[in-house]
Scaffold this motif. Structure first.
Motif, PDB file in Angstrom:
ATOM      1  N   MET A 133       0.857  -1.189   0.000  1.00  0.00           N
ATOM      2  CA  MET A 133       0.000   0.000   0.000  1.00  0.00           C
ATOM      3  C   MET A 133       0.891   1.235   0.000  1.00  0.00           C
ATOM      4  O   MET A 133       1.705   1.424   0.908  1.00  0.00           O
ATOM      5  CB  MET A 133      -0.931  -0.014   1.208  1.00  0.00           C
ATOM      6  CG  MET A 133      -1.660  -1.340   1.376  1.00  0.00           C
ATOM      7  SD  MET A 133      -2.787  -1.416   2.775  1.00  0.00           S
ATOM      8  CE  MET A 133      -4.267  -0.756   2.022  1.00  0.00           C
ATOM      9  N   ASP A 188       1.510   5.669  -0.965  1.00  0.00           N
ATOM     10  CA  ASP A 188       0.792   6.932  -0.813  1.00  0.00           C
ATOM     11  C   ASP A 188       0.650   7.711  -2.116  1.00  0.00           C
ATOM     12  O   ASP A 188      -0.250   8.517  -2.267  1.00  0.00           O
ATOM     13  CB  ASP A 188       1.459   7.810   0.252  1.00  0.00           C
ATOM     14  CG  ASP A 188       2.874   8.233  -0.127  1.00  0.00           C
ATOM     15  OD1 ASP A 188       3.482   7.568  -0.985  1.00  0.00           O
ATOM     16  OD2 ASP A 188       3.371   9.213   0.441  1.00  0.00           O
ATOM     17  N   ARG A 242       3.962   3.345  -7.379  1.00  0.00           N
ATOM     18  CA  ARG A 242       3.260   2.166  -7.909  1.00  0.00           C
ATOM     19  C   ARG A 242       4.150   1.306  -8.784  1.00  0.00           C
ATOM     20  O   ARG A 242       3.907   0.120  -8.951  1.00  0.00           O
ATOM     21  CB  ARG A 242       2.029   2.602  -8.702  1.00  0.00           C
ATOM     22  CG  ARG A 242       0.890   3.134  -7.840  1.00  0.00           C
ATOM     23  CD  ARG A 242      -0.350   3.381  -8.666  1.00  0.00           C
ATOM     24  NE  ARG A 242      -0.854   2.138  -9.231  1.00  0.00           N
ATOM     25  CZ  ARG A 242      -1.893   2.075 -10.055  1.00  0.00           C
ATOM     26  NH1 ARG A 242      -2.506   3.179 -10.417  1.00  0.00           N
ATOM     27  NH2 ARG A 242      -2.307   0.919 -10.533  1.00  0.00           N
ATOM     28  N   MET A 252      -1.392  -1.001  -4.164  1.00  0.00           N
ATOM     29  CA  MET A 252      -2.581  -0.145  -4.037  1.00  0.00           C
ATOM     30  C   MET A 252      -2.148   1.288  -3.779  1.00  0.00           C
ATOM     31  O   MET A 252      -1.228   1.548  -2.983  1.00  0.00           O
ATOM     32  CB  MET A 252      -3.469  -0.622  -2.895  1.00  0.00           C
ATOM     33  CG  MET A 252      -3.973  -2.037  -3.071  1.00  0.00           C
ATOM     34  SD  MET A 252      -5.474  -2.352  -2.142  1.00  0.00           S
ATOM     35  CE  MET A 252      -6.698  -1.536  -3.155  1.00  0.00           C
ATOM     36  N   ASN A 253      -2.834   2.234  -4.409  1.00  0.00           N
ATOM     37  CA  ASN A 253      -2.483   3.649  -4.342  1.00  0.00           C
ATOM     38  C   ASN A 253      -3.328   4.372  -3.291  1.00  0.00           C
ATOM     39  O   ASN A 253      -4.358   3.879  -2.845  1.00  0.00           O
ATOM     40  CB  ASN A 253      -2.705   4.274  -5.724  1.00  0.00           C
ATOM     41  CG  ASN A 253      -1.917   5.557  -5.881  1.00  0.00           C
ATOM     42  OD1 ASN A 253      -0.997   5.823  -5.117  1.00  0.00           O
ATOM     43  ND2 ASN A 253      -2.278   6.352  -6.870  1.00  0.00           N
ATOM     44  N   ASN A 254      -2.877   5.571  -2.873  1.00  0.00           N
ATOM     45  CA  ASN A 254      -3.626   6.469  -1.983  1.00  0.00           C
ATOM     46  C   ASN A 254      -3.917   5.839  -0.622  1.00  0.00           C
ATOM     47  O   ASN A 254      -5.043   5.846  -0.134  1.00  0.00           O
ATOM     48  CB  ASN A 254      -4.946   6.908  -2.631  1.00  0.00           C
ATOM     49  CG  ASN A 254      -4.731   7.657  -3.923  1.00  0.00           C
ATOM     50  OD1 ASN A 254      -3.706   8.327  -4.090  1.00  0.00           O
ATOM     51  ND2 ASN A 254      -5.669   7.543  -4.845  1.00  0.00           N
ATOM     52  N   MET A 274      -8.180   3.020   5.159  1.00  0.00           N
ATOM     53  CA  MET A 274      -8.025   1.915   4.209  1.00  0.00           C
ATOM     54  C   MET A 274      -7.155   0.815   4.813  1.00  0.00           C
ATOM     55  O   MET A 274      -7.428  -0.374   4.608  1.00  0.00           O
ATOM     56  CB  MET A 274      -7.409   2.432   2.912  1.00  0.00           C
ATOM     57  CG  MET A 274      -7.390   1.396   1.800  1.00  0.00           C
ATOM     58  SD  MET A 274      -7.150   2.099   0.163  1.00  0.00           S
ATOM     59  CE  MET A 274      -5.403   2.419   0.181  1.00  0.00           C
ATOM     60  N   GLU A 325     -11.200  -1.481  -3.235  1.00  0.00           N
ATOM     61  CA  GLU A 325     -11.442  -0.562  -4.353  1.00  0.00           C
ATOM     62  C   GLU A 325     -12.873  -0.036  -4.307  1.00  0.00           C
ATOM     63  O   GLU A 325     -13.126   1.136  -4.599  1.00  0.00           O
ATOM     64  CB  GLU A 325     -11.189  -1.278  -5.679  1.00  0.00           C
ATOM     65  CG  GLU A 325     -11.318  -0.318  -6.872  1.00  0.00           C
ATOM     66  CD  GLU A 325     -11.280  -1.042  -8.210  1.00  0.00           C
ATOM     67  OE1 GLU A 325     -10.763  -0.465  -9.172  1.00  0.00           O
ATOM     68  OE2 GLU A 325     -11.788  -2.177  -8.283  1.00  0.00           O
ATOM     69  N   ASN A 356     -13.015   2.559  -1.184  1.00  0.00           N
ATOM     70  CA  ASN A 356     -12.042   3.644  -1.077  1.00  0.00           C
ATOM     71  C   ASN A 356     -11.708   4.201  -2.463  1.00  0.00           C
ATOM     72  O   ASN A 356     -11.873   3.516  -3.476  1.00  0.00           O
ATOM     73  CB  ASN A 356     -10.738   3.151  -0.415  1.00  0.00           C
ATOM     74  CG  ASN A 356     -10.964   2.625   0.977  1.00  0.00           C
ATOM     75  OD1 ASN A 356     -10.927   3.365   1.942  1.00  0.00           O
ATOM     76  ND2 ASN A 356     -11.188   1.318   1.086  1.00  0.00           N
ATOM     77  N   THR A 414      -9.231   4.443  -4.659  1.00  0.00           N
ATOM     78  CA  THR A 414      -7.907   3.853  -4.869  1.00  0.00           C
ATOM     79  C   THR A 414      -7.865   3.122  -6.208  1.00  0.00           C
ATOM     80  O   THR A 414      -8.893   2.820  -6.806  1.00  0.00           O
ATOM     81  CB  THR A 414      -7.565   2.869  -3.730  1.00  0.00           C
ATOM     82  OG1 THR A 414      -6.230   2.388  -3.906  1.00  0.00           O
ATOM     83  CG2 THR A 414      -8.512   1.684  -3.711  1.00  0.00           C
ATOM     84  N   GLU A 415      -6.664   2.885  -6.660  1.00  0.00           N
ATOM     85  CA  GLU A 415      -6.431   2.065  -7.843  1.00  0.00           C
ATOM     86  C   GLU A 415      -5.456   0.969  -7.443  1.00  0.00           C
ATOM     87  O   GLU A 415      -4.652   1.151  -6.520  1.00  0.00           O
ATOM     88  CB  GLU A 415      -5.826   2.911  -8.965  1.00  0.00           C
ATOM     89  CG  GLU A 415      -6.725   4.041  -9.436  1.00  0.00           C
ATOM     90  CD  GLU A 415      -6.025   4.927 -10.445  1.00  0.00           C
ATOM     91  OE1 GLU A 415      -4.820   4.714 -10.690  1.00  0.00           O
ATOM     92  OE2 GLU A 415      -6.682   5.834 -10.985  1.00  0.00           O
ATOM     93  N   TYR A 416      -5.530  -0.164  -8.137  1.00  0.00           N
ATOM     94  CA  TYR A 416      -4.599  -1.228  -7.775  1.00  0.00           C
ATOM     95  C   TYR A 416      -4.140  -1.980  -9.021  1.00  0.00           C
ATOM     96  O   TYR A 416      -4.753  -1.921 -10.081  1.00  0.00           O
ATOM     97  CB  TYR A 416      -5.217  -2.194  -6.769  1.00  0.00           C
ATOM     98  CG  TYR A 416      -6.307  -3.084  -7.318  1.00  0.00           C
ATOM     99  CD1 TYR A 416      -6.004  -4.319  -7.897  1.00  0.00           C
ATOM    100  CD2 TYR A 416      -7.642  -2.702  -7.223  1.00  0.00           C
ATOM    101  CE1 TYR A 416      -6.991  -5.141  -8.394  1.00  0.00           C
ATOM    102  CE2 TYR A 416      -8.645  -3.519  -7.719  1.00  0.00           C
ATOM    103  CZ  TYR A 416      -8.315  -4.742  -8.299  1.00  0.00           C
ATOM    104  OH  TYR A 416      -9.296  -5.560  -8.789  1.00  0.00           O
TER     105      TYR A 416
END
Length: 949
Positions: free
Chosen positions: A657, A659, A664, A681-683, A688, A710, A713, A715-717
Motif C-alpha cells: 500500500m 501513498d 506504484r 494499491m495507491n492512496n 483503508m 477498491e 475507497n 484507490t487504484e490497484y
C-alpha cells in the motif's frame, strides 16, 4: 503471622459501604505485611499508591485516599515521586523510631536515625552536602523543557576563574531574571561564590534615553567626567567584584559600551568614564539577558566572547504539562497569601491552559492573582473560595468564545490549599514524573495480578504490551520543546545504527515507529536513569528470561550498543520493557492462509505512523512499514523489499500500500524476486489500512481484499503475478455462497489421490463473474475443470454439474478431466473415492449437521407438493440440486445465517408473485418442521434451481 485473604474489587464495580470497609482493611494489612518484608535499601522502590491499586484492581485515587487517611495513625509517608507509605509500628520494630508523619525524602528519614546514633556533626554535614538537591532540581521543567538550559548554565558556572559569560535569550516574561538569580544561588551552593558574594542587577532599559548614564553606572566615572560628576564613583562592575552581575535588557548597550564590556570580558579590565589611561580589575561572573535578535543587536566581536547562549522557551513552548504545573503553583501561592482553601473549576484550569500569554509566565501569574482577588472580594468571609469561569479576565473569556478548538470540560475541579504538595494535585501530570519508574511500577503490578489471579499467559502478555506501548506513546507525543534536539538526534542516529546491526544479525525488521519508540525510551533513560532505585521481583525477571529467549537476545544486543554510546550503565532489569516491546513487534500471526501487508509512504514517519495506528486498533501486527524520507534512496527501499520477500512466508501474496502514484512502479525493481502475487494499491490512508487489516484477519482471498478495498475507497490497484509453473487446479462454486462451495471442495480434495498433486479452490459464483478475479486465477493456475451448482462460463474448461456427480452420471467425465495428469492406479483410486464420497446420503451428511434421513424425507415431501401445485414434473438433476441446496439452506436458517442478498430482489418480488407463493406453500413443510422462515432472498435461489437458470 496470620493468613490474610485480601479483598479484590474490580475497577468497574460500584462499592457499597461494607465493601469499602473491607477494601480499606485489606490495604492496611497489605501495607503492614509488606513493610515487614523490606530492607532500608528498598525504601524508594515499594508501596506506592499505584502499585497497591494495581494489586487490588481499584483506582489509584481510591487507594491514595485510604492511605492518606492513615497518616498520623497507622502509617507515615515519604514524599518522593511517587509517594511511599509505610506501617509505623512495623517499621519501628524492625528499624528505628520515627518522629514525623511525613518525610521529604528517604535521606530525610535515614538522617533522623543518624542523628539519633550520634554521628559527628562534621560527617553529617559532608553527607548532606553530597546528597543535597541543587537549586535547579525542583524547578518546573527541570527534566523537561529546561533540562538542556540548566545543563548549559551549570557548565558556565563550573568553568574555572570567572566562569563563562552567559546570554539568556527568550521572550518577555519567560523567566530570564528568575534564572539569573538561580545561577547565582547555584554558584553559592556549589561553593564557587561565597555566601556573602554580591549579586548585582542592572536593567539597561532604564537608561534607554541616556546611554552615557548607563555607561557611567556600569563602569563608574571620575570626578569631572561630566556635568554633575562631583566625585570619583565606582560602577556596578566594581560593586560586583567577587560575585555576579546580571545585565537585563542588555541590547540597550550602544556599540561603544559593548566594546568596553568586550574588553572586560576578554581581559578582566576596564576604565571608568572620563579615564584615558590605567586599568581597573574585577573578578565578576557575567549573566546577560535579552529578548531581541542577537545578530542584529550586538557586535560580532561582543558575541564571540559569549560562548553560551541559553534559550529560555516561551510558556507555549514549554508544553501542556509544564503550563499545568505553573497554573497549580500560582494558585497555591495565592492560597498562601489569602490563607484560604480554594476550589478551582476544571473549566477555569482548561481555559488558562489554552490561553496564549503575551507576557508568558509573568502574564499567567498576574492573571491568576487577578482571578483569586476577584473571587476573594466577592466571598471574603467564607473559609473556602470557589473559582469559576465568571472570575476569568475578559481576554481569557474572549479567547474561549472565539476559538472553537478550545473545548472545555476535560478537567475536574481542583482543591487548592496553602502548602499543598503540587505532586498530589498533579496526579495526572506526566511531565514531572519519571516515565522509566512509572513503567516498571505498572509492569510489576500487572505481574502481581497475573500470579495471584492465574489468568492466561496471552492476557498477561497483551496487557504488558499495551502498557509499554502506552508509555512509549506518551514519551513520543508529550515532548515539551525543541531544546533537546541535539541529544535526541544523537540518540536517533545511535538507534538507527543498532537497528541495522540487529536486523542483519538477528534476521528481523524494525519499522519507522520502532525507531521513534526506542529513541524515546532511551531519551527517557538518559533523563531519569537511576533517579530512583527500581526493585524488580526475581520471579518477574526469571519469567521474562524463560518465556522470551529470542526477544531477550535482540534486546540485549540493542541495550548493550546504546548503553555504551550514551554512557548509561544498564542492568538486567532494563531488558524487561525492551523485551516486551520487541515481543509486540515479533508477535505476528504466521497463518499460512493470509497475505502479507506492507505500507510504503513518503516522509520521515508517515508509513510507520499509519501502520502503528492500524496495528493498535486491530490488536495484531498485520502491517510492516517502510518510511521514505526525501533523502532516502529508492534503491534502499527496493533492497528492503527484496529481503522481506526472501525472509518471510509470502505464499499467499503481498499487499503493498503506497501513498503516491510514483511508488506504484517500484515493484519493477524486484519483480524477478516474486514467488507469489503482489498487489500495489495507491492512496493509502489509515482508514483503508484498518479495513485491509480486518479483511486479512478474516483470511479473505487476496483478490477479494483488493476488490472490496477498491469499492470502499478512492484507490487504484495493480496485481502482478510471478512467472512460475502453474499449479493444476479444479475450481468449485455455488450460487449461494462459498460455504457450500468450500464443502464441495473438501469432498473433491478427499477424493483425489495426493500423488496427483492437484489443488482444489472454492469460489462463490458471483466472485467468478469478476473479470479481475478470474484473470488472477488463470495467471496462477492451470484450471482443469469446474464443479458446482451453476456453470460460471469463464473458460473453455469442462464444467461438471454437482447433481450429475451425485447421480453418478458425471463420474466418467471427472475421470476424463484428470486422465492426462495421472496414471491408471491413481485413476482407479479416484473412481472409488468419487462413488463413495458423492452418494446423496454421504454428501448431505458432509454438508450439514442435520439428520440426513429426515432432511431428505422433508425435502422430498416439499418437491412432491411443488409438483402437485404447479402440475410440473421435476427432472432428476433438478431434484438432486434441490436436495443439496435446501439441505444447506435449512442449516443456514437454523444457524440464523441466511443469505440476505439476491440480484434485483425487489424486481423479482414484483414479477414472480405467483411463483413465490407456490414455493412458499410447497416448502412450508421445512419451515414448520424446523421452526424457520425462508426469506425472499433464499426463495429466489430456489426459483433459480427450479427454473434451470
Amino acid at each position: 503471622m496470620k493468613s490474610i485473604v485480601y479483598i479484590i474489587i474490580h475497577n468497574n464495580t460500584k462499592m457499597r459501604k461494607g465493601e469499602r470497609k473491607l477494601l480499606k482493611d485489606s490495604i492496611i494489612q497489605y501495607v503492614k505485611e509488606n513493610t515487614a518484608k523490606i530492607s532500608l535499601e528498598e525504601l524508594d522502590t515499594v508501596l506506592t499508591a499505584e502499585a497497591i491499586a494495581g494489586y487490588f484492581q481499584v483506582k489509584r485515587n481510591t487507594v491514595s485516599y485510604y492511605l492518606n487517611q492513615e497518616i498520623g495513625k497507622t502509617f507515615f509517608k515519604i514524599n518522593t515521586r511517587p509517594v511511599r507509605f509505610l506501617d509505623k509500628k512495623v517499621f519501628e520494630k524492625n528499624f528505628f523510631t520515627v518522629s514525623k508523619d511525613v518525610y521529604a525524602s528517604v535521606n530525610d528519614l535515614l538522617d533522623e536515625n543518624k542523628r539519633k546514633n550520634g554521628i559527628q556533626k562534621e560527617e553529617k554535614q559532608e553527607i548532606n552536602f553530597v546528597e543535597e538537591q541543587d537549586v535547579f532540581q525542583n524547578l518546573i521543567g527541570s527534566n523537561g523543557s529546561l533540562k538542556n538550559p540548566i545543563e548549559q548554565m551549570k557548565t558556565s558556572i563550573f568553568y574555572p576563574n570567572t566562569s563563562l559569560p552567559v546570554f539568556l535569550h527568550g521572550p518577555t516574561g519567560s523567566g530570564k531574571s528568575f534564572m539569573a538569580r538561580k545561577i547565582y544561588e547555584f554558584a553559592v551552593q556549589e561553593g564557587i561564590l561565597k555566601p556573602d558574594a554580591p549579586f548585582i542587577i542592572m536593567n539597561c532599559a532604564q537608561y534607554v534615553n541616556n546611554i552615557e548614564l548607563l555607561s557611567s553606572n556600569l563602569f563608574g566615572y571620575v570626578k569631572g567626567a561630566f556635568t554633575g560628576a562631583y566625585a570619583t564613583t565606582k560602577g556596578l562592575l566594581e560593586a560586583a567584584d567577587g560575585g555576579m552581575l546580571f545585565l537585563d535588557e542588555v541590547h540597550r548597550l550602544n556599540s561603544e559600551s559593548q566594546e568596553k564590556l568586550f574588553v572586560f570580558l576578554d581581559q578582566g579590565i576596564f576604565r571608568r568614564m572620563g579615564e584615558s589611561e590605567g586599568w581597573h580589575k574585577a573578578k565578576v561572573r557575567m549573566v546577560m539577558a535579552t529578548t531581541e535578535n542577537l545578530e542584529s543587536n550586538f557586535l560580532d566581536t561582543f558575541l564571540r566572547r559569549i560562548p553560551i547562549v541559553v534559550q529560555i522557551p516561551s510558556l507555549r513552548e514549554r508544553g501542556e504539562q509544564e503550563r499545568l504545573q505553573f497554573i497549580y503553583h500560582f494558585f497555591i501561592e495565592e492560597s498562601k497569601v489569602l490563607d484560604k482553601k480554594m476550589k478551582v473549576s476544571g473549566n477555569v484550569i482548561e481555559a488558562l491552559l489554552n490561553h496564549l500569554y503575551q507576557g508568558n509566565i509573568g502574564d499567567l501569574e498576574n492573571k491568576i492573582k487577578f482571578i483569586c482577588a476577584t473571587a476573594y472580594a466577592k466571598k471574603k468571609r467564607k473559609n473556602e473560595i470557589d473559582i469559576h469561569l465568571e472570575h476569568l479576565p475578559e481576554d481569557v473569556l474572549k479567547g474561549i468564545a472565539e476559538k472553537a478548538e478550545n473545548k472545555i470540560g476535560n478537567y475536574d475541579t481542583v482543591e487548592i490549599y496553602p502548602n499543598a504538595p503540587i505532586q498530589e494535585i498533579l496526579s495526572g501530570d506526566k511531565n514531572g514524573k519519571d516515565y522509566h519508574q512509572e513503567l516498571f511500577e505498572k509492569l510489576i503490578a500487572i505481574f502481581g495480578e497475573f500470579r495471584s489471579q492465574n489468568y492466561a499467559k496471552e492476557q498477561f502478555e497483551k496487557r504488558c504490551m499495551h502498557t509499554v506501548n502506552d508509555v512509549l506513546d506518551c514519551l513520543i507525543y508529550n515532548q515539551n520543546s525543541e531544546n533537546e534536539n541535539t541529544m535526541r538526534k544523537y540518540i536517533v542516529n545511535s538507534v538507527q545504527e543498532a537497528f541495522r546491526y540487529v536486523e542483519y544479525s538477528c534476521n528481523v525488521q524494525f519499522g519507522g515507529n520502532s525507531l521513534h519508540a526506542i529513541t524515546a525510551y532511551f531519551f527517557c533513560m538518559n533523563q531519569h536513569f537511576r533517579k530512583q532505585n527500581i526493585f524488580i521481583p526475581n520471579e518477574l525477571m526469571q519469567y521474562i528470561l524463560e518465556e522470551y529467549p529470542k526477544e531477550i537476545h535482540i534486546a540485549k544486543r540493542i541495550l548493550n550498543m546504546l548503553s555504551s554510546k550514551m554512557d548509561i550503565v544498564s542492568t538486567q532489569e532494563d531488558l524487561i520493557p525492551l523485551t516486551i516491546y520487541i515481543r509486540s513487534l515479533l508477535n505476528v500471526s504466521l497463518s499460512r492462509k493470509r497475505p502479507r501487508a506492507v505500507i510504503l509512504a513518503h516522509g520521515y514517519a508517515t508509513a510507520s505512523s499509519v501502520a502503528d495506528v492500524a496495528n493498535r486498533i486491530l490488536d495484531e501486527n498485520i502491517f510492516e512499514s517502510v518510511d521514505m524520507p526525501i533523502e532516502k534512496n529508492v534503491s534502499d527501499v527496493v533492497q528492503w523489499m527484496k529481503e522481506y520477500v526472501e525472509k518471510n512466508d509470502v505464499s499467499h501474496g503481498i499487499i503493498l500500500m503506497v501513498d503516491m502514484g510514483s511508488l506504484r512502479e517500484i515493484y519493477r525493481s524486484f519483480e524477478e524476486n516474486l514467488k507469489s502475487p503482489l498487489v500495489v494499491m495507491n492512496n493509502i490512508s489509515t482508514q483503508m489500512a484498518i479495513m485491509a487489516g480486518e479483511l486479512i484477519q478474516k483470511e479473505e482471498k487476496l483478490e477479494d481484499i483488493v476488490r472490496i478495498l477498491e469499492e470502499e475507497n478512492e484507490t487504484e490497484y495493480k496485481i502482478i503475478y510471478p512467472q512460475i509453473q502453474k499449479q493444476k487446479t479444479i475450481l468449485t462454486c455455488c450460487i449461494t455462497g462459498t460455504g457450500t462451495a468450500e464443502q464441495i471442495r473438501l469432498l473433491i480434495e478427499n477424493s483425489i489421490p495426493k500423488e496427483m498433486d492437484i489443488q482444489v479452490i472454492s469460489y462463490d459464483y458471483d466472485q467468478l463473474q469478476n473479470v479481475e478475479i478470474v484473470k488472477g486465477i488463470y495467471q496462477k493456475c492451470e484450471v482443469l475443470g469446474i464443479v458446482g451448482t451453476k456453470n460460471p462460463q469463464i473458460g473453455q474448461e469442462k464444467f461438471i454439474p454437482l447433481e450429475q456427480l451425485v447421480s453418478g452420471a458425471a463420474t466418467e467425465q471427472m475421470i476424463n478431466m484428470l486422465k492426462n495428469v495421472a496414471d491408471a492406479v491413481s485413476m482407479e483410486k479416484l473412481n472409488d473415492n468419487l462413488i463413495r464420497n458423492f452418494s446423496m446420503n454421504r454428501l448431505l451428511g458432509f454438508l450439514t449437521i442435520l439428520d440426513t434421513e429426515k432432511i431428505l424425507m422433508h425435502i422430498e415431501e416439499a418437491m412432491k407438493q411443488y409438483e402437485f401445485l404447479t402440475g410440473r414434473k421435476l427432472k432428476n438433476s433438478t431434484k438432486i440440486n434441490l436436495f443439496i441446496h435446501v439441505g444447506c439452506l435449512t442449516e443456514r436458517l437454523i444457524r440464523n445465517s441466511a443469505i440476505e442478498d439476491y440480484p434485483e430482489k425487489d424486481k423479482f418480488q414484483k414479477i414472480h408473485k405467483k411463483e413465490i407463493r407456490q414455493i412458499q406453500a410447497a416448502f412450508s413443510v421445512i419451515e414448520k418442521t424446523y421452526s424457520v422462515k425462508i426469506p425472499i432472498s433464499e426463495i429466489g435461489y430456489i426459483y433459480d434451481i427450479l427454473a434451470g437458470i
